[in-house]
Design a protein around this motif. Structure first.
Motif, PDB file in Angstrom:
ATOM      1  N   ASP A   1       0.845  -1.196   0.000  1.00 31.17           N
ATOM      2  CA  ASP A   1       0.000   0.000   0.000  1.00 31.17           C
ATOM      3  C   ASP A   1       0.883   1.250   0.000  1.00 31.17           C
ATOM      4  O   ASP A   1       1.883   1.298   0.701  1.00 31.17           O
ATOM      5  N   GLY A   2       0.502   2.213  -0.845  1.00 26.20           N
ATOM      6  CA  GLY A   2       1.286   3.442  -0.914  1.00 26.20           C
ATOM      7  C   GLY A   2       2.461   3.314  -1.869  1.00 26.20           C
ATOM      8  O   GLY A   2       3.453   4.035  -1.779  1.00 26.20           O
TER       9      GLY A   2
ATOM     10  N   MET B   1      -2.182   5.049   2.965  1.00 28.20           N
ATOM     11  CA  MET B   1      -3.137   4.882   4.077  1.00 28.20           C
ATOM     12  C   MET B   1      -2.451   4.276   5.296  1.00 28.20           C
ATOM     13  O   MET B   1      -2.702   4.680   6.437  1.00 28.20           O
TER      14      MET B   1
ATOM     15  N   TYR C   1     -10.695   9.526   3.082  1.00 32.37           N
ATOM     16  CA  TYR C   1     -10.622   9.562   1.628  1.00 32.37           C
ATOM     17  C   TYR C   1     -12.079   9.482   1.139  1.00 32.37           C
ATOM     18  O   TYR C   1     -12.614   8.410   0.930  1.00 32.37           O
TER      19      TYR C   1
END
Ligand code: AFP
Length: 330
Positions: free
Chosen positions: A106-107, A235, A251
């Protein structure tokens, strides 16, 4: 400091579930190593492929996904996995009882700038009622038996819950063990820190626009106090900050693409993070519904997210109750 497995044993976590979690962490240690090698590992940059989300896959997205998928399926304890990087579920042992949904990295847009990224996981059991294929995964977030993330930051940290609160563990690279460093995580009820991608302001629905406008008005505005903003574009990093010191992360749905008004995925981002936040005393909502009560309809579905300090989330939800408007995500 306590190692992970004795802590999970003390919590009476089933042995096979401990084994699944431990396998995830073995993959995470390899991912951590490759990330900390940076360009020396030759795995930075993008591939020429897109995933089902329509996003260009980073080389480490692919490597991380393969590592986690293969190691989980080799345990013979996993019935199937669902990944952000896989179009469909990948079947495992038909007699196994655990389902694992995960975002391997993630990211990942932060990888090439040496920013924080993480692996998010959600573990459920195969439902009692007859279900096959991806239908097995379509359970509410309340059905999770374990959820968490490994944050690959200045230190690699595991943050996890099995329903008995939230604990944080730090990877001791010298021995290759995640050691307990925070026994019980509690999110402060109030905050003065919010996380949102402000660049989308003009695309938001009225409730969130007014909520953020009032935050920015500070002491002179209706909130009567100053707020600060943080945004990691990951996140896992933003929620980690919320778990450590409070805050609100959101978000929201927006009208940039009405075919896809929401960004975050329910099964392997919103649900696992909501489990952690609620177990730490916070709240997690779409703005209108509690996230972990949502009945999923497909494994890659997206959802709007407002989560963090309970009182601040309640204030934000108040704007959604008072300001009636058409919803982009309904
Ligand atoms: P990537 O994994 O594609 O970088 O997306 C990360 C993410 O899903 C979530 O972790 C962030 O909070 C959010 O997207 C960031 O979105 P913006 O790029 O619009 O800020």
């Amino acid at each position: 400091m306590q190692r992970l497995i004795p802590v999970l044993n003390k919590d009476h976590v089933p042995l096979h579930l401990i084994s699944v979690i431990n396998t995830l962490l073995t993959a995470a240690k390899e991912i951590s190593h490759r990330l900390h090698q940076g360009s020396l590992a030759g795995t930075l940059g993008s591939t020429l492929d897109e995933n089902i989300q329509g996003e260009t896959q980073k080389k480490l997205d692919v490597v991380s996904n393969q590592l986690i998928k293969n190691m989980l399926l080799e345990t013979n304890l996993v019935r199937a996995v669902a990944s952000e990087e896989e179009d469909d579920i990948v079947e495992g042992n038909p007699d196994a009882k655990y389902l694992v949904a995960y975002d391997p990295l993630d990211g990942s847009s932060n990888i090439d700038i040496n920013g924080s990224v993480g692996t998010i996981f959600s573990i459920m059991e195969v439902p009692d009622h007859a279900a096959e294929g991806k239908d097995m995964f379509l359970q509410t977030g309340d059905e999770q038996v374990a959820a968490g993330y490994i944050l690959y930051g200045p230190s690699s940290m595991l943050v996890m819950t099995t329903g008995q609160g939230v604990r944080m563990y730090t990877l001791d690279h010298s021995v290759g063990e995640f050691l307990l460093t925070v026994e019980q995580v509690t999110i402060p009820k109030d905050t003065q820190e919010f996380a949102i991608n402000m660049a989308n302001d003009r695309f938001w629905a009225p409730p969130i626009k007014k909520y953020v406008k009032d935050l920015l008005a500070g002491e002179e505005g209706p909130r009567g106090k100053r707020f600060n903003m943080r945004w990691n574009a990951a996140m896992v990093a933003d929620v980690h900050r919320v778990l450590c010191r409070g805050g609100i992360f959101t978000y929201p749905a927006d009208c940039r693409n009405l075919q896809k008004p929401c960004k975050l995925r329910l099964m392997y981002e919103a649900n696992p993070m909501s489990y952690l936040v609620e177990q730490a005393g916070g709240r997690a909502s779409t703005g209108y519904e509690r996230i972990m009560s949502l009945q999923p309809t497909e494994i890659h579905q997206r959802v709007s997210v407002v989560m963090g300090s309970a009182n601040e989330v309640s204030t934000c939800l108040g704007y959604h109750e008072e300001i009636k408007c058409d919803r982009f995500d309904a």
